[in-house]
Motif scaffolding. Structure first.
Motif, short mmCIF file in Angstrom:
data_model
loop_
_atom_site.label_atom_id
_atom_site.label_comp_id
_atom_site.label_asym_id
_atom_site.label_seq_id
_atom_site.Cartn_x
_atom_site.Cartn_y
_atom_site.Cartn_z
N LEU A 144 0.87 -1.20 0.17
CA LEU A 144 -0.06 0.09 -0.06
C LEU A 144 0.97 1.24 0.06
N GLY A 145 1.98 1.29 -0.79
CA GLY A 145 2.61 2.55 -0.91
C GLY A 145 3.42 2.82 0.28
N GLY A 146 3.77 1.84 1.21
CA GLY A 146 4.48 2.04 2.37
C GLY A 146 3.76 3.11 3.31
N SER A 147 2.70 3.05 3.25
CA SER A 147 1.77 4.12 3.94
C SER A 147 1.92 3.67 5.32
N LEU A 148 1.57 4.73 6.18
CA LEU A 148 1.36 4.47 7.65
C LEU A 148 -0.10 4.58 8.16
N GLY A 149 -0.21 3.40 8.73
CA GLY A 149 -1.71 3.03 9.22
C GLY A 149 -1.41 2.78 10.88
N GLN A 150 -2.52 2.47 11.64
CA GLN A 150 -2.53 2.22 13.04
C GLN A 150 -1.25 1.13 13.33
N ARG A 151 -1.31 0.17 12.76
CA ARG A 151 -0.64 -1.01 12.89
C ARG A 151 0.94 -0.75 12.68
N THR A 152 1.05 0.25 11.44
CA THR A 152 2.54 0.66 11.28
C THR A 152 2.94 1.61 12.52
N GLY A 153 2.19 2.28 12.94
CA GLY A 153 2.45 2.78 14.40
C GLY A 153 2.70 2.15 15.46
N ASP A 154 2.10 1.08 15.58
CA ASP A 154 2.28 0.16 16.64
C ASP A 154 3.69 -0.47 16.39
N ARG A 155 4.06 -0.86 15.36
CA ARG A 155 5.45 -1.36 15.08
C ARG A 155 6.42 -0.34 15.31
N LEU A 156 6.46 1.10 14.85
CA LEU A 156 7.33 2.00 15.04
C LEU A 156 7.49 2.09 16.61
N ALA A 157 6.39 2.50 17.10
CA ALA A 157 6.43 2.51 18.66
C ALA A 157 7.17 1.30 19.39
N ALA A 158 7.04 0.45 18.94
CA ALA A 158 7.67 -0.80 19.81
C ALA A 158 9.22 -0.90 19.56
N ALA A 159 9.43 -0.49 18.22
CA ALA A 159 10.91 -0.25 17.68
C ALA A 159 11.66 0.63 18.42
#
Length: 445
Positions: A79-94
């Motif tokens: 999806l074009g590397g777009s940021l969604g809720q689960r993307t934010g979850d992963r980035l926050a965990a990182a």
């Protein structure tokens, strides 16, 4: 256009090893996401089938150049590397993992922005990512970003532009506005890595085959704190101080006198530059970065003998604040006839930029060492000087104002510049007597 790699291929190109972090826990998403967007679940399923990924970002612990880091890599095919809720979850965990393990963060970005199918829930992830990045910054951990193709929207405005060191791949599209939402008459060249470097928003453009080594080099330098101040470099020019003030001025202005690049080459075994003020400007007469000297990292900001522009002062302030956060001592090399004082410099904020640098030096939580290597022209030079730890070479001078300007202000004839220079007591030995410098460095045997 830069080569577009998958998230895992981008990781494999720079890391010797990679271990993915566990999937963060979270409530199950409602059908078709928070907006109930028709066909959203099917679009995600197609993206997973095409890429093998379940989200637009892959996060884990990587070894890059022999150094461990938390690595974040975007999958543009999802999806074009777009940021969604689960993307934010992963980035926050990182970011949380980086703080827990005391590791730097390396982001390999390729994104078109926030995910429309999740609406404001997706856009709000930018605030979340910015918060996590700020916590990581406050913890004294370095953040490096590589802008792949494309790096646009909120991904650029948070993980990308908010990093401490920002590298771009040649030809990559980089900008807040994506290609489909720019003004129709916009110049496409303005949204490239090359344009962003010229405007002071990137530190360097790195070829893909050099990226692994470059990241490893920065990581080695940025993860080596030290409490000891930098020692002042040995003098490379004249061995003896000048007899008169005018002789000091002439010697400092001599074309053959060693300049900052020679001092940096002699002092550092290796170094990596930062570039730009992040406000639209680059001053080629101000060199800044991190280097290895006598086995430890020293940050440096060095004037090259030209009039320093507002962009130069802002770059130096950026360098000093970054070194302070990372616990790295600073060396400044002073050499300027004065601050740029033309109309363009005033429009660009010469006064505020100099004031900001004075503040950065005054409040630096790490030791700052300064060496006057040539001309020390008024406040434009003093802004880089460390109070109580400034040194001078024999072929340098420091003055409240240059002797020609002093003569003009005093309504003297131009020929009076020479005796005025003597009255200003601007020689290195005068500066030592006045307590302005701590010593005069000698050539190394």
């Amino acid at each position: 256009m830069a080569e577009r790699l998958t998230a895992r291929a981008a990781l494999a190109a720079v890391a010797e090893s990679f271990q993915e972090l566990p999937e963060p826990e979270g409530p199950p998403a409602p059908p078709d996401g928070p907006l109930g967007w028709p066909g959203y679940d099917e679009a995600r399923a197609r993206a997973t089938a095409a890429t093998g990924e379940t989200e637009s970002v892959v996060c884990g612990i990587a070894r890059i150049g022999g150094r461990e880091a938390v690595a974040v890599s975007f999958e543009f095919g999802f999806l074009g590397g777009s940021l969604g809720q689960r993307t934010g979850d992963r980035l926050a965990a990182a970011h949380a993992a980086a703080r827990e393990r005391r590791l730097p963060v390396v982001s390999l970005i390729a994104t078109g922005g926030s995910r429309m199918q999740e609406g404001m829930r997706a856009l709000a992830q930018l605030q979340r990512v910015a918060h996590e990045s700020a916590l990581t910054r406050a913890a004294g951990l370095a953040q490096l970003a590589v802008a792949r193709d494309p790096t646009t929207g909120g991904g650029w405005a948070t993980l990308g532009a908010g990093a401490d060191v920002i590298l771009g791949l040649p030809g990559a599209q980089i900008g807040f506005a994506g290609s489909r939402v720019r003004p129709a008459d916009a110049d496409p060249a303005a949204y490239t890595a090359e344009a962003q470097l010229a405007a002071g928003h990137l530190d360097a453009i790195v070829a893909p085959d050099a990226l692994a080594g470059t990241l490893g080099h920065y990581l080695a330098l940025l993860t080596s704190p030290s409490a000891e101040p930098a020692e002042p470099p040995a003098a490379l020019g004249a061995a003896e101080p000048p007899a008169t003030g005018w002789a000091a001025v002439q010697g400092a202005r001599a074309a053959t006198r060693p300049r900052a690049p020679r001092y940096l080459d002699a002092y550092f075994e290796t170094r990596a530059a930062i570039s730009g003020d992040r406000c639209g400007g680059v001053d080629p007469g101000l060199l800044a970065g991190f280097g290895r000297h006598a086995g430890r990292t020293i940050a440096y900001a060095a004037q090259c003998g030209t009039r320093t522009t507002p962009a130069g002062y802002r770059t130096a302030a950026r360098l000093i604040r970054l070194a302070g956060r990372l616990g790295i001592p600073v060396l400044t090399l002073i050499d300027t006839p004065g601050a740029a004082n033309d109309a363009a410099a005033e429009h660009a904020g010469a006064g505020p930029a100099i004031a900001d640098l004075f503040a950065a030096v005054a409040t630096a939580p790490v030791p700052v060492t300064s060496l006057l290597i040539g001309e020390g022209g008024s406040g434009g030079a003093l802004a880089l000087a460390a109070p109580g730890n400034t040194w001078a070479t024999p072929d340098s001078y420091f003055a409240v104002i240059n002797p020609e300007a002093a003569a003009a202000i005093l309504k003297r004839e131009p020929a009076a510049a020479e005796p005025t220079a003597n009255e200003l007591r601007l020689r290195p030995q005068d500066l030592l007597d006045l307590g302005v410098v701590q010593g005069i460095t000698a050539p190394r045997d």
